[in-house]
Design a protein around this motif. Structure first.
Motif, PDB file in Angstrom:
ATOM      1  N   UNK A 171      11.230   9.236  -2.220  1.00 19.15           N
ATOM      2  CA  UNK A 171      11.770  10.003  -1.101  1.00 19.15           C
ATOM      3  C   UNK A 171      11.051  11.338  -0.953  1.00 19.15           C
ATOM      4  N   UNK A 172      10.778  12.007  -2.058  1.00 20.69           N
ATOM      5  CA  UNK A 172      10.065  13.287  -1.995  1.00 20.69           C
ATOM      6  C   UNK A 172       8.682  13.130  -1.377  1.00 20.69           C
ATOM      7  N   UNK A 173       7.994  12.047  -1.706  1.00 20.65           N
ATOM      8  CA  UNK A 173       6.651  11.831  -1.165  1.00 20.65           C
ATOM      9  C   UNK A 173       6.700  11.614   0.341  1.00 20.65           C
ATOM     10  N   UNK A 174       7.662  10.813   0.801  1.00 21.34           N
ATOM     11  CA  UNK A 174       7.799  10.572   2.242  1.00 21.34           C
ATOM     12  C   UNK A 174       8.157  11.869   2.965  1.00 21.34           C
ATOM     13  N   UNK A 175       9.088  12.628   2.407  1.00 23.29           N
ATOM     14  CA  UNK A 175       9.473  13.899   3.042  1.00 23.29           C
ATOM     15  C   UNK A 175       8.306  14.880   3.084  1.00 23.29           C
ATOM     16  N   UNK A 176       7.461  14.862   2.065  1.00 22.19           N
ATOM     17  CA  UNK A 176       6.286  15.745   2.070  1.00 22.19           C
ATOM     18  C   UNK A 176       5.364  15.389   3.228  1.00 22.19           C
ATOM     19  N   UNK A 177       5.175  14.099   3.467  1.00 26.56           N
ATOM     20  CA  UNK A 177       4.340  13.679   4.583  1.00 26.56           C
ATOM     21  C   UNK A 177       4.958  14.005   5.923  1.00 26.56           C
ATOM     22  N   UNK A 178       6.261  13.803   6.047  1.00 24.67           N
ATOM     23  CA  UNK A 178       6.941  14.127   7.299  1.00 24.67           C
ATOM     24  C   UNK A 178       6.908  15.626   7.571  1.00 24.67           C
TER      25      UNK A 178
ATOM     26  N   UNK B  47       9.635   0.551  -2.809  1.00 28.32           N
ATOM     27  CA  UNK B  47       8.408   1.303  -3.092  1.00 28.32           C
ATOM     28  C   UNK B  47       8.356   1.798  -4.538  1.00 28.32           C
ATOM     29  N   UNK B  48       9.010   1.049  -5.422  1.00 32.72           N
ATOM     30  CA  UNK B  48       9.041   1.414  -6.848  1.00 32.72           C
ATOM     31  C   UNK B  48       8.295   0.391  -7.705  1.00 32.72           C
ATOM     32  N   UNK B  49       7.447  -0.421  -7.072  1.00 30.06           N
ATOM     33  CA  UNK B  49       6.803  -1.527  -7.777  1.00 30.06           C
ATOM     34  C   UNK B  49       5.723  -1.074  -8.756  1.00 30.06           C
TER      35      UNK B  49
ATOM     36  N   UNK C  17       0.825  -1.211   0.000  1.00 20.57           N
ATOM     37  CA  UNK C  17       0.000   0.000   0.000  1.00 20.57           C
ATOM     38  C   UNK C  17       0.857   1.257   0.000  1.00 20.57           C
ATOM     39  N   UNK C  18       2.172   1.108  -0.064  1.00 21.57           N
ATOM     40  CA  UNK C  18       3.086   2.254  -0.059  1.00 21.57           C
ATOM     41  C   UNK C  18       3.794   2.367  -1.406  1.00 21.57           C
ATOM     42  N   UNK C  19       2.991   2.378  -2.466  1.00 21.77           N
ATOM     43  CA  UNK C  19       3.548   2.388  -3.817  1.00 21.77           C
ATOM     44  C   UNK C  19       3.114   3.595  -4.643  1.00 21.77           C
ATOM     45  N   UNK C  20       2.411   4.532  -4.049  1.00 28.41           N
ATOM     46  CA  UNK C  20       2.024   5.758  -4.748  1.00 28.41           C
ATOM     47  C   UNK C  20       2.438   6.954  -3.906  1.00 28.41           C
ATOM     48  N   UNK C  21       2.584   8.105  -4.559  1.00 30.99           N
ATOM     49  CA  UNK C  21       2.972   9.318  -3.841  1.00 30.99           C
ATOM     50  C   UNK C  21       1.962   9.647  -2.747  1.00 30.99           C
ATOM     51  N   UNK C  22       0.687   9.569  -3.094  1.00 31.92           N
ATOM     52  CA  UNK C  22      -0.374   9.901  -2.145  1.00 31.92           C
ATOM     53  C   UNK C  22      -0.312   9.003  -0.913  1.00 31.92           C
ATOM     54  N   UNK C  23      -0.158   7.700  -1.139  1.00 31.59           N
ATOM     55  CA  UNK C  23      -0.138   6.763  -0.018  1.00 31.59           C
ATOM     56  C   UNK C  23       1.112   6.927   0.843  1.00 31.59           C
ATOM     57  N   UNK C  24       2.254   7.133   0.200  1.00 33.07           N
ATOM     58  CA  UNK C  24       3.495   7.324   0.943  1.00 33.07           C
ATOM     59  C   UNK C  24       3.423   8.573   1.815  1.00 33.07           C
ATOM     60  N   UNK C  25       2.896   9.642   1.254  1.00 32.26           N
ATOM     61  CA  UNK C  25       2.783  10.880   2.029  1.00 32.26           C
ATOM     62  C   UNK C  25       1.854  10.695   3.221  1.00 32.26           C
ATOM     63  N   UNK C  26       0.750   9.993   3.012  1.00 31.90           N
ATOM     64  CA  UNK C  26      -0.195   9.770   4.106  1.00 31.90           C
ATOM     65  C   UNK C  26       0.432   8.931   5.222  1.00 31.90           C
ATOM     66  N   UNK C  27       1.099   7.843   4.852  1.00 28.48           N
ATOM     67  CA  UNK C  27       1.713   6.976   5.858  1.00 28.48           C
ATOM     68  C   UNK C  27       2.754   7.746   6.670  1.00 28.48           C
ATOM     69  N   UNK C  28       3.558   8.566   5.993  1.00 21.74           N
ATOM     70  CA  UNK C  28       4.588   9.344   6.687  1.00 21.74           C
ATOM     71  C   UNK C  28       3.951  10.374   7.625  1.00 21.74           C
TER      72      UNK C  28
END
Length: 360
Positions: free
Chosen positions: A119-126, A108-110, A73-84
């Protein structure tokens, strides 16, 4: 006597927290349904029990099996940002004042994202979490031990490239057996040449040799877990009678070790809380501190970890403060920023708690 209320309220520092090991059950269900992904169960209680069964049964295989469902579930920008973002929210609720979260971008590149987008998506969420809660963070990028050295080097280069945007260190994780850290020496040399930070998972499922390689060959500044360091000591009861050369080196150099009690018991790295070496390390002046590792799979958080440690090892409020300061001293942010958090946040809040509870 320290109480659970005190432990819940004390300021905390988290330095070993896997992003893909800390998702909310409700989020996993919602994102799986949105993206039409399979799950063992869509019932929150059943699914949580499924995720923690490996830890409860002390089965490493069952423990590791669960990650496929968080990673999917951590394979899109939206999902990664939300999880972070939610990770920061959840840590802030425990009064964590500084946190270093880690994850392996390559996992997370699947579905087509490249490493920079991940990385940008995770940092946006953080960043969004920091803005909402005030919790300061650093992000650690992990390479996987079973990857090729060329791929590991690429993750190391990625970490340095994002060093001015919130990434604070490079790590290598995964199965220690058959995958020694020295295999990835080029990546570690690159990090060291760039004056960057290294933490390495070592001494969890493999012995002293893994820790030695991490420090003496790869240049680790911190060790993730390190419980097998006891094999380099002569111990009777809770006393260390003699240190080997590696454990003496780690003690003398104040090498930080990230201790994860519940995770280590749940994966079989140690037999029980009572036999976990944390208390021996701490009481003999090693720089150790407590971490959650995988909050979901181990059904834990820092509040629970400190509560367990207080009960099992007779820790006082002063001990918990010292352990927290050990962690903050070991963080991968600049010195002045660490000092500011230690004195303006941690020591200040502990002083207020001691006054409130009339503790001398």
């Amino acid at each position: 006597m320290i109480t659970k209320d005190m432990i819940k309220r004390v300021p905390k520092v988290e330095l070993h927290d896997h992003l893909d090991g800390g998702l909310r059950i409700e989020t996993i269900i919602e994102l799986s349904e949105k993206d039409n992904l399979p799950l063992p169960s869509h019932d929150p209680v059943e699914l949580k029990n499924w995720f923690i069964r490996g830890c409860m049964q002390k089965s490493l295989a069952l423990y590791l099996e669960t990650f496929q469902y968080t990673i999917q579930v951590m394979q899109t920008k939206e999902n990664l940002e939300r999880v972070a973002f939610e990770a920061i929210e959840d840590l802030a609720k425990e009064n964590v004042v500084y946190a270093e979260l880690r994850f392996a971008p390559d996992l997370h590149t699947q579905r087509g994202l490249n490493l920079e987008e991940v990385v940008n998506a995770v940092l946006a969420g953080l960043d969004r979490g920091k803005a909402a809660t005030g919790l300061q963070y650093g992000l650690i990028l992990c390479a996987m031990r079973n990857e090729s050295p060329a791929r590991t080097l690429e993750i190391a280069e990625l970490a340095v490239a994002f060093s001015d945007r919130g990434v604070v260190a490079f790590d290598i994780a995964g199965d220690e057996y058959g995958h020694p850290p020295k295999k990835h020496l080029e990546a570690f040399q690159y990090i060291r040449n760039k004056n960057f930070n290294i933490t390495i998972h070592a001494g969890e499922a493999f012995g002293v040799e893994s820790i030695w390689q991490a420090i003496q060959i790869c240049g680790a500044h911190r060790i993730g877990h390190g419980v097998r360091l006891v094999e380099d000591m002569h111990i009777e009861g809770s006393s260390i009678l003699k240190l080997g050369s590696l454990s003496q080196f780690i003690l003398d150099r104040r090498m930080p070790m990230e201790m994860c009690l519940t995770s280590n018991v749940g994966t079989g790295a140690v037999e029980s809380y009572e036999k976990h070496p944390f208390a021996i390390f701490y009481k003999n002046n090693f720089r150790v501190f407590l971490c959650s590792d995988n909050r979901l799979m181990s059904d834990t958080n820092l509040t629970k970890e400190f509560t367990i440690a207080a009960e099992k090892y007779n820790l006082t409020l002063r001990d918990i403060e010292k352990i927290t300061i050990n962690a903050m001293k070991s963080a991968f942010i600049h010195h002045n920023a660490k000092i500011a958090i230690i004195y303006d946040v941690i020591k200040k809040q502990y002083a207020e708690l001691r006054k409130e509870y009339s503790i001398d």
